[in-house]
Design an enzyme around this catalytic site. Structure first.
Site, PDB file in Angstrom:
ATOM      1  N   ASP A  23       0.844  -1.197   0.000  1.00 40.06           N
ATOM      2  CA  ASP A  23       0.000   0.000   0.000  1.00 40.06           C
ATOM      3  C   ASP A  23       0.879   1.246   0.000  1.00 40.06           C
ATOM      4  O   ASP A  23       1.630   1.466   0.947  1.00 40.06           O
ATOM      5  CB  ASP A  23      -0.909  -0.045   1.239  1.00 40.06           C
ATOM      6  CG  ASP A  23      -1.714   1.227   1.417  1.00 40.06           C
ATOM      7  OD1 ASP A  23      -1.852   1.993   0.443  1.00 40.06           O
ATOM      8  OD2 ASP A  23      -2.207   1.454   2.541  1.00 40.06           O
ATOM      9  N   ASN A  25      -0.207   4.521  -0.252  1.00 39.97           N
ATOM     10  CA  ASN A  25      -0.770   5.796   0.230  1.00 39.97           C
ATOM     11  C   ASN A  25      -1.502   5.693   1.561  1.00 39.97           C
ATOM     12  O   ASN A  25      -2.243   6.597   1.942  1.00 39.97           O
ATOM     13  CB  ASN A  25      -1.705   6.390  -0.842  1.00 39.97           C
ATOM     14  CG  ASN A  25      -2.899   5.494  -1.109  1.00 39.97           C
ATOM     15  OD1 ASN A  25      -2.968   4.374  -0.599  1.00 39.97           O
ATOM     16  ND2 ASN A  25      -3.836   5.992  -1.888  1.00 39.97           N
ATOM     17  N   ASP A  27      -4.027   3.968   2.698  1.00 44.71           N
ATOM     18  CA  ASP A  27      -5.471   3.751   2.858  1.00 44.71           C
ATOM     19  C   ASP A  27      -5.797   2.306   3.223  1.00 44.71           C
ATOM     20  O   ASP A  27      -6.967   1.919   3.283  1.00 44.71           O
ATOM     21  CB  ASP A  27      -6.246   4.186   1.600  1.00 44.71           C
ATOM     22  CG  ASP A  27      -5.925   3.312   0.392  1.00 44.71           C
ATOM     23  OD1 ASP A  27      -5.043   2.427   0.507  1.00 44.71           O
ATOM     24  OD2 ASP A  27      -6.555   3.515  -0.663  1.00 44.71           O
ATOM     25  N   ASP A  31      -1.810  -1.225  -3.841  1.00 42.55           N
ATOM     26  CA  ASP A  31      -2.102  -0.444  -5.047  1.00 42.55           C
ATOM     27  C   ASP A  31      -0.946  -0.526  -6.042  1.00 42.55           C
ATOM     28  O   ASP A  31       0.089  -1.140  -5.771  1.00 42.55           O
ATOM     29  CB  ASP A  31      -2.408   1.012  -4.673  1.00 42.55           C
ATOM     30  CG  ASP A  31      -1.383   1.566  -3.698  1.00 42.55           C
ATOM     31  OD1 ASP A  31      -0.167   1.396  -3.945  1.00 42.55           O
ATOM     32  OD2 ASP A  31      -1.791   2.143  -2.655  1.00 42.55           O
ATOM     33  N   ASP A 100      -4.639 -10.247 -15.896  1.00 43.40           N
ATOM     34  CA  ASP A 100      -5.759 -11.156 -15.712  1.00 43.40           C
ATOM     35  C   ASP A 100      -6.854 -10.734 -16.692  1.00 43.40           C
ATOM     36  O   ASP A 100      -7.160  -9.547 -16.819  1.00 43.40           O
ATOM     37  CB  ASP A 100      -6.275 -11.043 -14.267  1.00 43.40           C
ATOM     38  CG  ASP A 100      -6.596 -12.394 -13.661  1.00 43.40           C
ATOM     39  OD1 ASP A 100      -7.391 -13.125 -14.272  1.00 43.40           O
ATOM     40  OD2 ASP A 100      -6.062 -12.707 -12.581  1.00 43.40           O
ATOM     41  N   ASP A 201      -9.160 -15.926 -16.775  1.00 46.49           N
ATOM     42  CA  ASP A 201      -9.992 -16.356 -15.651  1.00 46.49           C
ATOM     43  C   ASP A 201     -11.090 -17.330 -16.105  1.00 46.49           C
ATOM     44  O   ASP A 201     -11.810 -17.031 -17.073  1.00 46.49           O
ATOM     45  CB  ASP A 201     -10.639 -15.095 -15.057  1.00 46.49           C
ATOM     46  CG  ASP A 201     -11.312 -15.337 -13.733  1.00 46.49           C
ATOM     47  OD1 ASP A 201     -10.616 -15.675 -12.767  1.00 46.49           O
ATOM     48  OD2 ASP A 201     -12.551 -15.185 -13.666  1.00 46.49           O
ATOM     49  N   GLU A 257      -7.071 -20.400 -16.898  1.00 46.35           N
ATOM     50  CA  GLU A 257      -7.538 -21.046 -15.662  1.00 46.35           C
ATOM     51  C   GLU A 257      -8.673 -21.981 -16.080  1.00 46.35           C
ATOM     52  O   GLU A 257      -9.697 -21.524 -16.563  1.00 46.35           O
ATOM     53  CB  GLU A 257      -8.037 -20.014 -14.654  1.00 46.35           C
ATOM     54  CG  GLU A 257      -8.312 -20.654 -13.301  1.00 46.35           C
ATOM     55  CD  GLU A 257      -9.347 -19.916 -12.480  1.00 46.35           C
ATOM     56  OE1 GLU A 257      -9.403 -20.128 -11.273  1.00 46.35           O
ATOM     57  OE2 GLU A 257     -10.128 -19.131 -13.054  1.00 46.35           O
ATOM     58  N   HIS A 333      -4.133 -16.982  -5.331  1.00 48.56           N
ATOM     59  CA  HIS A 333      -5.032 -16.173  -4.489  1.00 48.56           C
ATOM     60  C   HIS A 333      -6.335 -16.888  -4.145  1.00 48.56           C
ATOM     61  O   HIS A 333      -7.134 -16.369  -3.383  1.00 48.56           O
ATOM     62  CB  HIS A 333      -5.341 -14.862  -5.208  1.00 48.56           C
ATOM     63  CG  HIS A 333      -6.138 -15.098  -6.462  1.00 48.56           C
ATOM     64  ND1 HIS A 333      -5.620 -15.782  -7.555  1.00 48.56           N
ATOM     65  CD2 HIS A 333      -7.405 -14.791  -6.793  1.00 48.56           C
ATOM     66  CE1 HIS A 333      -6.538 -15.874  -8.487  1.00 48.56           C
ATOM     67  NE2 HIS A 333      -7.635 -15.283  -8.061  1.00 48.56           N
ATOM     68  N   ASP A 334      -6.582 -18.061  -4.733  1.00 52.32           N
ATOM     69  CA  ASP A 334      -7.806 -18.821  -4.454  1.00 52.32           C
ATOM     70  C   ASP A 334      -7.552 -20.028  -3.565  1.00 52.32           C
ATOM     71  O   ASP A 334      -8.464 -20.827  -3.343  1.00 52.32           O
ATOM     72  CB  ASP A 334      -8.415 -19.337  -5.767  1.00 52.32           C
ATOM     73  CG  ASP A 334      -8.933 -18.223  -6.654  1.00 52.32           C
ATOM     74  OD1 ASP A 334      -9.344 -17.178  -6.123  1.00 52.32           O
ATOM     75  OD2 ASP A 334      -8.911 -18.407  -7.888  1.00 52.32           O
TER      76      ASP A 334
HETATM   77  C1  GLC Z   1     -11.367 -17.313 -10.761  1.00 54.58           C
HETATM   78  C2  GLC Z   1     -10.555 -16.400  -9.902  1.00 54.58           C
HETATM   79  C3  GLC Z   1     -11.277 -16.192  -8.612  1.00 54.58           C
HETATM   80  C4  GLC Z   1     -12.608 -15.562  -8.918  1.00 54.58           C
HETATM   81  C5  GLC Z   1     -13.393 -16.368  -9.933  1.00 54.58           C
HETATM   82  C6  GLC Z   1     -14.508 -15.568 -10.507  1.00 54.58           C
HETATM   83  O1  GLC Z   1     -11.487 -18.579 -10.209  1.00 54.58           O
HETATM   84  O2  GLC Z   1      -9.274 -16.889  -9.748  1.00 54.58           O
HETATM   85  O3  GLC Z   1     -10.555 -15.400  -7.719  1.00 54.58           O
HETATM   86  O4  GLC Z   1     -13.355 -15.439  -7.739  1.00 54.58           O
HETATM   87  O5  GLC Z   1     -12.608 -16.769 -11.014  1.00 54.58           O
HETATM   88  O6  GLC Z   1     -14.001 -14.554 -11.335  1.00 54.58           O
HETATM   89 CA    CA Z   2      -3.467   2.188  -1.223  1.00 57.10          CA
END
Ligand code: GLC
Ligand code: CA
Length: 557
Positions: A23, A25, A27, A31, A100, A201, A257, A333-334
């Site tokens: 981050d 700034n 908040d 970012d 993405d 995605d 994905e 991230h999932d």
């Molecule tokens: C993919 C992404 C996930 C998102 C989902 C819907 O699986 O990696 O984070 O929630 O698609 O876009």
């Molecule tokens: Ca920020």
């Protein structure tokens, strides 16, 4: 068959989840300015490519995976000027940026959807998937991936729209050629800016079975849409069209994905003939083990076993050989944190098991992906109360299974969230031991993992034996040893339940890899006296033995 050389086969990808990275700034939200400032860190690690989770304009129902403007930047993250500066700076450092691409659905706040929902006659009505209800209920029994029905009734016209994810993520209708035109135009816009690729995605879900049949309930509350939406009837046609119209004009890394992808399907998506994508992410090692026929869907507290994981990877390694290219990942991230799910995140074994997992993955054949913090051995967080979570998947699952239906006990649900929820991956990147782990001077949007005083980048950079420097070495070795990229793969010790071993061979030279997945010493006869070691997480070895979580990659004579 000799593999064709390609830069995206030789590369290592580092994934950034911008909201949780840095981050700039104060908040409390990561970012683009934060990313730009941290590019030298990624350069130091040695990764070649950054995959950026979505930075487009979004109301953030699903943290940017719900896009309301594909050609602008999310307010929380900065401006298009900030983006351009980051891209320039990355390129100056020799880092590529993969974006993405979220085109299975948009946000319900995207102007296309606002028009589409406005009336039956609107010119964009059939840009999304609208159906009449069945006896006053949804058009079919499909579950949304984020709990509840996949259909939402819209009062304005009385019809239902399909949303395989949250109700703020309506699915686009790819049957409509105008939708495909708009997607191709938008992709060209980013390619012309000079980005270096796309992570697509849920791209395996863009083509739906137009009969929209009910799915099997499998003891759960709703039916599974999987057979009717994953690898659907026209998905390969759509991707080939995308290749012809956009991808073939640029030198890109493309990774799909591909929820529900099988080996046979992957040979089409990632065909070595280059007709679709470079590679796909399959899900077999992250949702197949355990959890098959689990009425709770993905929710489980069980740890996957090594033999199950190995069977999956070995199948993909040999199955795609010469036909298609693999991607390699433990987490993103999932997913929960790799060392917590597949390794051992106790104080005693965290570092060794994180290095073991890294060896195992990076020595396989395919392009490796590192998720932010994995290179520090970051762990799952301790979650005590539902109020600590931010992920829509968790919030909806709690409401459906605990509050509304008493289908899962609150204690067990919380235990499942601790084990496998996505927020484990989304706690802030741990930069140093200052407040909020150096992520932000404000109040972070999600809690910081309390172990940041011990586990952080600053400490890792000061310690030559850290997980960080081990990853750095793995990446360097990949550059210097073509066998790691292009060598053929052969599984070893198939009956051994505790040692994951394989070897790679190129031009008559063989690299042998063995990983002890336990906290005990195990007999192992794979290495002899004359061998030349490439890397190991132990400095000294015991003859005929692998020490707890020991990993070795050795050229055999
Ligand atoms: C993919 C992404 C996930 C998102 C989902 C819907 O699986 O990696 O984070 O929630 O698609 O876009
Ligand atoms: Ca920020």
């Amino acid at each position: 068959m000799k593999e064709q050389r390609a830069w995206w086969k030789e590369a290592v990808i580092y994934q950034i989840y911008p909201r949780s990275f840095s981050d700039s700034n104060g908040d409390g939200i990561g970012d683009i300015g934060g990313i730009t400032a941290r590019l030298p860190y990624i350069k130091e690690l040695g990764a070649d490519v950054i995959w950026l989770s979505p930075v487009y304009k979004s109301p953030n129902d699903d943290n940017g995976y719900d896009i309301s403007d594909y050609r602008d930047i999310m307010d929380d993250f900065g401006s298009m000027e900030d983006f351009d500066r980051m891209l320039d700076e990355a390129h100056r450092l020799g880092l590529k940026i993969v974006m993405d691409l979220v085109v299975n659905h948009t946000s319900d706040e995207h102007p296309w959807f606002l028009m589409s929902r406005s009336s039956l006659e609107n010119e964009k009505r059939d840009w999304y998937i609208w159906k009449d209800g069945r006896d006053g209920r949804a058009p079919n029994n499909w579950a949304s991936c984020f709990s509840g029905s996949a259909w939402q009734k819209d009062e304005a016209t009385g019809q239902y729209y399909l949303h395989l994810f949250s109700k703020k993520q309506p699915d686009l209708n790819w049957e409509n050629p105008r939708v495909r035109d708009a997607v191709c135009d938008m992709m060209t816009f980013w390619c012309e800016k000079g980005i270096d690729g796309f992570r697509m995605d849920v791209i395996s879900m863009i083509s739906k079975d137009q009969a929209f049949p009910d799915g099997e309930t499998n003891g759960g509350l709703y039916g599974s849409p999987t057979p009717y939406v994953c690898n659907g009837p026209r998905v390969h046609e759509f991707l080939r069209e995308m290749r012809t119209r956009v991808l073939s004009h640029y030198d890109l890394l493309t990774v799909g994905e591909a929820a529900g992808v099988t080996l046979e399907e992957a040979k089409k998506y990632a065909n070595a003939d280059g007709s679709e994508l470079n590679m796909v992410f399959h899900f077999e090692h992250v949702d197949g083990t355990p959890g098959r026929n689990n009425p709770y869907g993905k929710w489980t507290v069980e740890h996957p076993t090594m033999p199950a994981i190995r069977a999956i990877f070995n199948k993909w390694q040999t199955g795609l050989e010469g036909k298609a290219w693999n991607s390699l990942y433990w987490d993103n991230h999932d997913q929960p944190r790799a060392v917590s799910r597949f390794g051992n995140d106790s104080e005693e074994w965290r570092v060794l098991s994180a290095k073991m997992l890294a060896t195992c993955l990076h020595m396989m054949k395919g392009t490796p992906y590192i998720y932010q913090g994995e290179e520090l051995g970051m762990t799952n967080a301790p979650w005590e109360d539902i109020s600590e979570f931010r992920d829509i998947e968790v919030i909806n699952a709690w409401k459906q299974n605990v509050v509304d239906n008493h289908f899962i006990s609150p204690e067990y649900m919380l235990a499942c969230f601790n084990a496998v929820s996505r927020d484990n991956a989304r706690t802030p990147m741990q930069w140093d031991d200052s407040p909020n782990a150096g992520f932000s001077t404000g109040t972070p949007w999600i809690k910081v993992n309390p172990n940041y005083k011990a586990i952080n980048a600053k400490a890792a950079l000061a310690d030559p034996d850290s997980v960080f420097y081990y990853y750095k070495k793995l990446i360097e070795l990949r550059r210097r040893n073509p066998v790691i990229v292009y060598g053929s793969f052969e599984g070893l010790l198939p009956e051994n339940e505790e040692i994951y071993a394989f070897q790679r061979t190129l031009d008559g030279r063989t690299l042998r890899v063995a990983c002890n997945w336990t906290d005990r010493e195990l007999p192992c006869g794979l290495f002899g006296g004359e061998d030349e070691e490439l890397i190991s997480n132990y400095k000294t070895h015991k003859a005929g033995i692998l020490q707890p979580y020991e990993a070795r990659a050795v050229f055999i004579s």
